[in-house]
Design an enzyme around this catalytic site. Structure first.
Site, PDB file in Angstrom:
ATOM      1  N   ASP A  98       0.840  -1.192   0.000  1.00 16.13           N
ATOM      2  CA  ASP A  98       0.000   0.000   0.000  1.00 16.13           C
ATOM      3  C   ASP A  98       0.879   1.248   0.000  1.00 16.13           C
ATOM      4  O   ASP A  98       1.979   1.227  -0.546  1.00 16.13           O
ATOM      5  CB  ASP A  98      -0.935  -0.032   1.211  1.00 16.13           C
ATOM      6  CG  ASP A  98      -2.307   0.538   0.915  1.00 16.13           C
ATOM      7  OD1 ASP A  98      -2.392   1.766   0.719  1.00 16.13           O
ATOM      8  OD2 ASP A  98      -3.279  -0.229   0.883  1.00 16.13           O
ATOM      9  N   HIS A 123      -3.810   5.937   3.374  1.00 10.46           N
ATOM     10  CA  HIS A 123      -4.543   4.749   2.959  1.00 10.46           C
ATOM     11  C   HIS A 123      -3.974   3.483   3.586  1.00 10.46           C
ATOM     12  O   HIS A 123      -4.707   2.659   4.151  1.00 10.46           O
ATOM     13  CB  HIS A 123      -4.514   4.664   1.426  1.00 10.46           C
ATOM     14  CG  HIS A 123      -5.415   3.629   0.840  1.00 10.46           C
ATOM     15  ND1 HIS A 123      -5.018   2.331   0.633  1.00 10.46           N
ATOM     16  CD2 HIS A 123      -6.691   3.699   0.385  1.00 10.46           C
ATOM     17  CE1 HIS A 123      -6.005   1.650   0.081  1.00 10.46           C
ATOM     18  NE2 HIS A 123      -7.051   2.464  -0.080  1.00 10.46           N
ATOM     19  N   ASN A 151     -13.655  -0.525  -7.048  1.00 12.71           N
ATOM     20  CA  ASN A 151     -14.769   0.375  -6.779  1.00 12.71           C
ATOM     21  C   ASN A 151     -15.435   0.850  -8.064  1.00 12.71           C
ATOM     22  O   ASN A 151     -15.879   1.994  -8.163  1.00 12.71           O
ATOM     23  CB  ASN A 151     -14.281   1.584  -5.971  1.00 12.71           C
ATOM     24  CG  ASN A 151     -13.695   1.191  -4.636  1.00 12.71           C
ATOM     25  OD1 ASN A 151     -14.054   0.171  -4.060  1.00 12.71           O
ATOM     26  ND2 ASN A 151     -12.775   1.998  -4.135  1.00 12.71           N
ATOM     27  N   SER A 178     -11.241  -1.319  -0.674  1.00  8.48           N
ATOM     28  CA  SER A 178      -9.953  -1.253   0.019  1.00  8.48           C
ATOM     29  C   SER A 178     -10.118  -1.491   1.509  1.00  8.48           C
ATOM     30  O   SER A 178      -9.191  -1.965   2.176  1.00  8.48           O
ATOM     31  CB  SER A 178      -9.306   0.121  -0.192  1.00  8.48           C
ATOM     32  OG  SER A 178      -8.731   0.233  -1.456  1.00  8.48           O
TER      33      SER A 178
END
Length: 376
Positions: free
Chosen positions: A129, A163, A254, A321
């Site tokens: 990430d 994130h 998404n 996520s």
């Protein structure tokens, strides 16, 4: 907050002859706990002049001229006005700051599994990430790697985006009375920075992160990321990790629509060696943004998910996520409980014990369930 009493005046020396009698008068009043600080050495004789008995004193400090004791309101006011007293403060109560359990953790039976003693202890989870803020009060980071060599992005423990830190908290925020609780609070987190501080990266970077995970003995890879274009080389790396015994989990994407009938799962989630995770809300309805298609394998909470963000802060995010690390955390709990399983067997177990929710293109085999998998 309790009101702090402070020294007002030294003129009350003139009232001293009256104060002894006053102390005797108020000695029968109800008392509360106080801290009294003297201007010089603590003088218990002065306290006795105000009717304070030895039994009223609970502690005399060594490093500062402070005494903990019980006083009536009248005694406190009298001491406050004495020139030898610097401060009189009510002994305020303190409490541990509350730890919040985000709704998604019990929703996947994470808290039930924890209560049964399954916390993911010793299972190594690589978070591919934006990095993880290793200074966060609620996270313990065991190691990491960055695929970047520029000054702004070369440190895997510096998450300029937030994130990765959020994802890490869902997997394994510690059980420490602070912030939030993760699904597998004793799993070992590894910060593998494959996305820069803007949240962008490349397939080559993801491949490097997968390779690092293989070479450094990771058990689980979580990839809350993806792209719309396939890559045979990236697929080869995902397959290699799976062949080497790692469980590979990724966000489905998404790109869904309200109807939920298109095939919009991104890569690497779409590869057969990777568990593609869709997002649901608290009512087990598919999030309208959650990608759909034949590759969807499991569902997990992905709407209004509270977790850690850099700077010892917390925030709620939406997205697949956020769903993917719930599955990674559950996998850590189950693997910690059943260490003899292979990654293939673990994956099958998670699918066999998932709670069915609806069409497989939208929900896969359903909502991942930790304790059911452990007890299966």
């Amino acid at each position: 907050m309790k009101k702090i009493l402070v020294l007002i005046s030294a003129l009350v020396l003139l009232l001293m002859p009256l104060q002894t009698g006053f102390a005797q008068e108020v000695n029968t009043q109800s008392k509360d706990d106080y801290l009294v600080k003297f201007n010089g050495p603590a003088d218990k004789g002065l306290l006795k002049a105000f009717g304070v008995e030895d039994s009223d004193i609970s502690h005399t400090f060594d490093e500062l001229p402070v005494v903990a004791l019980s006083l009536s309101e009248g005694q406190a006011k009298g001491l406050l006005n004495h020139p030898q007293i610097e401060a009189v403060e009510e002994d305020a109560e303190v409490h541990a700051f509350a730890q919040t359990t985000p709704w998604g953790v019990p929703h996947v039976q994470g808290t039930d599994a924890q209560n049964a003693g399954y916390t993911g202890n010793g299972v190594k989870v690589a978070i591919l990430d934006t990095g993880i803020d290793a200074t966060h009060e609620d996270l313990t980071v065991s190691g990491g790697h960055s695929v970047f060599d520029d000054a702004e992005n070369s440190d895997p423990y510096n998450d300029g985006n937030g994130h990765g830190t959020h994802v890490a908290g869902t997997v394994a925020a510690t059980n420490n009375t602070l912030g939030v609780l993760g699904v597998a609070p004793q799993a070992e987190l590894y910060a593998v920075k494959v996305l820069n501080n803007d949240g962008s990266g490349s397939y080559s970077g993801i491949a490097e992160g997968i390779e690092w995970s293989i070479q450094n003995g990771m058990d689980i890879i979580n990839m809350s990321l993806g792209g719309s274009q396939s890559s045979s080389i990236l697929e080869d790396f995902a397959n290699l990790a799976y062949d080497e015994g790692l469980l590979v989990v990724a966000a489905a994407g998404n790109s869904g629509n309200r109807g939920g009938k298109n095939d919009s799962v991104g890569y690497p989630a779409k590869y057969s060696s990777v568990i593609a995770v869709a997002a649901v809300d608290q009512n087990n309805n598919r999030a309208s943004f959650s990608s759909t298609g034949p590759a969807v394998e499991l569902s997990a909470p992905g709407v209004n998910i509270l977790s850690s963000v850099p700077g010892n802060s917390y925030d709620s995010y939406n997205g697949t996520s956020m769903a993917s690390p719930h599955v990674a955390g559950v996998a850590a709990q189950v693997w910690g409980a059943k260490s003899g399983l292979t990654n293939v067997e673990l994956r099958q177990l998670l699918n066999d014990t998932a709670q069915p929710l609806g069409g497989s293109n939208q929900y896969g085999n359903g909502l991942v369930q930790s304790l059911d998998a452990i007890n299966y």
